[in-house]
Design a protein around this motif. Sequence first.
Motif, short mmCIF file in Angstrom:
data_model
loop_
_atom_site.label_atom_id
_atom_site.label_comp_id
_atom_site.label_asym_id
_atom_site.label_seq_id
_atom_site.Cartn_x
_atom_site.Cartn_y
_atom_site.Cartn_z
N GLU A 61 0.83 -1.21 0.00
CA GLU A 61 0.00 0.00 0.00
C GLU A 61 0.87 1.26 0.00
OE1 GLU A 61 -2.41 -3.34 1.26
OE2 GLU A 61 -0.48 -2.60 1.97
N VAL A 62 1.92 1.26 0.81
CA VAL A 62 2.81 2.42 0.87
C VAL A 62 3.51 2.61 -0.47
CG1 VAL A 62 4.90 3.34 1.94
CG2 VAL A 62 3.16 2.25 3.36
N ALA A 63 4.02 1.51 -1.04
CA ALA A 63 4.74 1.58 -2.31
C ALA A 63 3.84 2.12 -3.42
CB ALA A 63 5.27 0.20 -2.69
N ALA A 64 2.61 1.62 -3.49
CA ALA A 64 1.69 2.05 -4.54
C ALA A 64 1.31 3.53 -4.38
CB ALA A 64 0.44 1.18 -4.51
N ASP A 65 1.08 3.95 -3.15
CA ASP A 65 0.64 5.33 -2.90
C ASP A 65 1.74 6.34 -3.17
OD1 ASP A 65 -1.26 7.32 -1.97
OD2 ASP A 65 -0.02 7.46 -0.16
N LEU A 66 2.99 5.98 -2.84
CA LEU A 66 4.11 6.93 -2.97
C LEU A 66 4.88 6.74 -4.27
CD1 LEU A 66 5.45 6.94 0.70
CD2 LEU A 66 3.80 8.49 -0.37
N GLY A 67 4.48 5.76 -5.07
CA GLY A 67 5.11 5.58 -6.38
C GLY A 67 6.53 5.04 -6.32
N VAL A 68 6.79 4.11 -5.39
CA VAL A 68 8.11 3.48 -5.30
C VAL A 68 7.92 1.97 -5.37
CG1 VAL A 68 9.08 5.37 -3.94
CG2 VAL A 68 8.05 3.41 -2.77
N SER A 69 9.03 1.25 -5.54
CA SER A 69 8.96 -0.20 -5.58
C SER A 69 8.80 -0.75 -4.17
CB SER A 69 10.23 -0.78 -6.21
OG SER A 69 11.35 -0.51 -5.37
N ILE A 70 8.34 -1.99 -4.08
CA ILE A 70 8.20 -2.62 -2.76
C ILE A 70 9.56 -2.76 -2.06
CG2 ILE A 70 7.58 -4.78 -1.59
CD1 ILE A 70 5.17 -4.98 -3.40
N PRO A 71 10.64 -3.17 -2.78
CA PRO A 71 11.96 -3.19 -2.11
C PRO A 71 12.37 -1.83 -1.56
CG PRO A 71 12.04 -4.48 -4.13
CD PRO A 71 10.72 -3.78 -4.13
N SER A 72 12.06 -0.76 -2.29
CA SER A 72 12.37 0.59 -1.78
C SER A 72 11.55 0.90 -0.54
CB SER A 72 12.10 1.64 -2.85
OG SER A 72 12.97 1.50 -3.94
N ALA A 73 10.28 0.52 -0.56
CA ALA A 73 9.44 0.70 0.63
C ALA A 73 9.99 -0.11 1.79
CB ALA A 73 8.00 0.30 0.32
N GLY A 74 10.55 -1.29 1.49
CA GLY A 74 11.13 -2.13 2.54
C GLY A 74 12.28 -1.46 3.27
N LEU A 75 12.93 -0.49 2.62
CA LEU A 75 14.02 0.24 3.28
C LEU A 75 13.51 1.10 4.43
CD1 LEU A 75 16.17 1.32 0.20
CD2 LEU A 75 16.66 -0.49 1.86
N LEU A 76 12.19 1.33 4.48
CA LEU A 76 11.63 2.04 5.63
C LEU A 76 11.81 1.25 6.91
CD1 LEU A 76 8.33 3.22 3.91
CD2 LEU A 76 10.21 4.71 4.61
N VAL A 77 11.86 -0.08 6.78
CA VAL A 77 12.13 -0.95 7.93
C VAL A 77 13.59 -0.79 8.35
CG1 VAL A 77 12.15 -3.33 8.78
CG2 VAL A 77 10.37 -2.58 7.18
N THR A 78 14.49 -0.82 7.36
CA THR A 78 15.92 -0.66 7.63
C THR A 78 16.21 0.71 8.23
OG1 THR A 78 16.39 -2.09 5.73
CG2 THR A 78 18.21 -0.77 6.59
N GLY A 79 15.58 1.74 7.66
CA GLY A 79 15.80 3.09 8.17
C GLY A 79 15.41 3.22 9.62
N TYR A 80 14.29 2.59 9.99
CA TYR A 80 13.86 2.64 11.39
C TYR A 80 14.88 1.96 12.29
CZ TYR A 80 10.77 2.45 15.44
OH TYR A 80 10.22 2.62 16.70
N ALA A 81 15.35 0.78 11.86
CA ALA A 81 16.33 0.04 12.67
C ALA A 81 17.61 0.84 12.86
CB ALA A 81 16.63 -1.31 12.02
N LEU A 82 18.07 1.50 11.79
CA LEU A 82 19.27 2.33 11.90
C LEU A 82 19.03 3.52 12.82
CD1 LEU A 82 20.51 2.29 8.19
CD2 LEU A 82 21.50 1.09 10.15
N GLY A 83 17.81 4.07 12.77
CA GLY A 83 17.47 5.16 13.67
C GLY A 83 17.56 4.75 15.13
N VAL A 84 17.13 3.52 15.42
CA VAL A 84 17.21 3.00 16.79
C VAL A 84 18.66 2.89 17.22
CG1 VAL A 84 16.73 1.02 18.29
CG2 VAL A 84 15.04 1.73 16.60
N VAL A 85 19.49 2.29 16.35
CA VAL A 85 20.90 2.05 16.70
C VAL A 85 21.65 3.36 16.90
CG1 VAL A 85 23.07 1.07 15.88
CG2 VAL A 85 20.94 -0.19 15.54
N VAL A 86 21.45 4.32 16.00
CA VAL A 86 22.17 5.60 16.07
C VAL A 86 21.60 6.48 17.18
CG1 VAL A 86 22.70 7.73 14.83
CG2 VAL A 86 22.80 5.53 13.64
#
Length: 403
Positions: free
Chosen positions: A28-53
Amino acid sequence: MPLPILALAIASFCIGTTEFVIMGLLPEVAADLGVSIPSAGLLVTGYALGVVVGAPIIAIATASLPRKPVLIGLAALFVIGNLFCALAPNYWMLMIARVVTAFGHGAFFGIGSVVAASLVPRHKRASAIALMFAGLTLANILGVPAGTALGEEYGWRATFVAVVAIGVVAVTAIALLVPSTSGEQKSGGILSEVKVLGKLQVWLAMLISALASAGLFAVFTYIKPILTEVSGISTPMVTWILLLFGAGMTVGNIIGGKLADWKLMPTVIGTLAALVLVHSLFAETSGSAVATIAVVFVWGVLTFVIVPPLQMRVVETAGEAPNLAATLNQGAFNVGNASGAWIGGAALVWGVSYQNLPFVGAALALIGLLVALWSLMLDRRAHYERQLAEEGQRLSLEPLAGG
């Protein structure tokens, strides 16, 4: 559940839902924002990096501040961050909002666990931490499925609006229910917090946390293809099995708190040994759907049996300045999440089959077990050396007493 800890649990439910619900809304996020699902998946990675940093930065920046206002501020950060997620006009604004929101994650669980432990007698501290983390396990059972369903029905932004509403309740509950003096340090300040990082046992406890988490995510990241391709379980059934796993996590969280209050390090060591066996059993029995379902539940239980004792271990080894160490331990869990997923993926690329992937989790749990045994050995050696020193001091004073 004591009301102040209930307030912390509500906040942890909100935070847990924020972290994991995005995975169910990627299409749903990928379709609404016009990005691929793998790119949307980086939102998970970004959150994890935010926690660590963010974990050490927030912990150090707030080291000299009273604990209750810090917790209120961190909970408010989640409210604001999720509001910006709901309003994000494009992918990059959503990514920035996710990362900023994640900055408070590790600090909240780290400081919150110290506060929760301070609200109860010493022999119930691990159970208090477990009650706080119950909100996180319930997020996986209730928050994530409900948030996913809400997002599918009304759009992914509606899910973040709902999280904002829960966050407002959490902020209010902390402000009204948590005592102002909870978790205050006897020797406060940034210097005392940083000095804790010179203790080997603190680092060993965080290493065990990272290894335990890596063992989980090396397998759990790829649980769907394991269940469907190896166990022959239908795709619709996967959701129910994941709910069963989440139920096991909730049960394990409560058990882990009680066991850690009884015997902390034996609980850590025993659970890691059990995880080695369960991962190995998973690999051997994954061809059977019935056996797999049973093993997944036990795996879920053990996954969270170890969380309260590891958090309590960090708090204990840090002594009088536990906030930074407890916060960094949350970063260690997230490092384990990311590295475990990478290790599991690399193992698949190198030719390990889905059926044998749980052996990778078993190997990581085994390394964690060896580190835990080393830590316990150091504890006993230090205890023995203290006894010798006390005995030597007693003997040296006896002639004076006799004279």
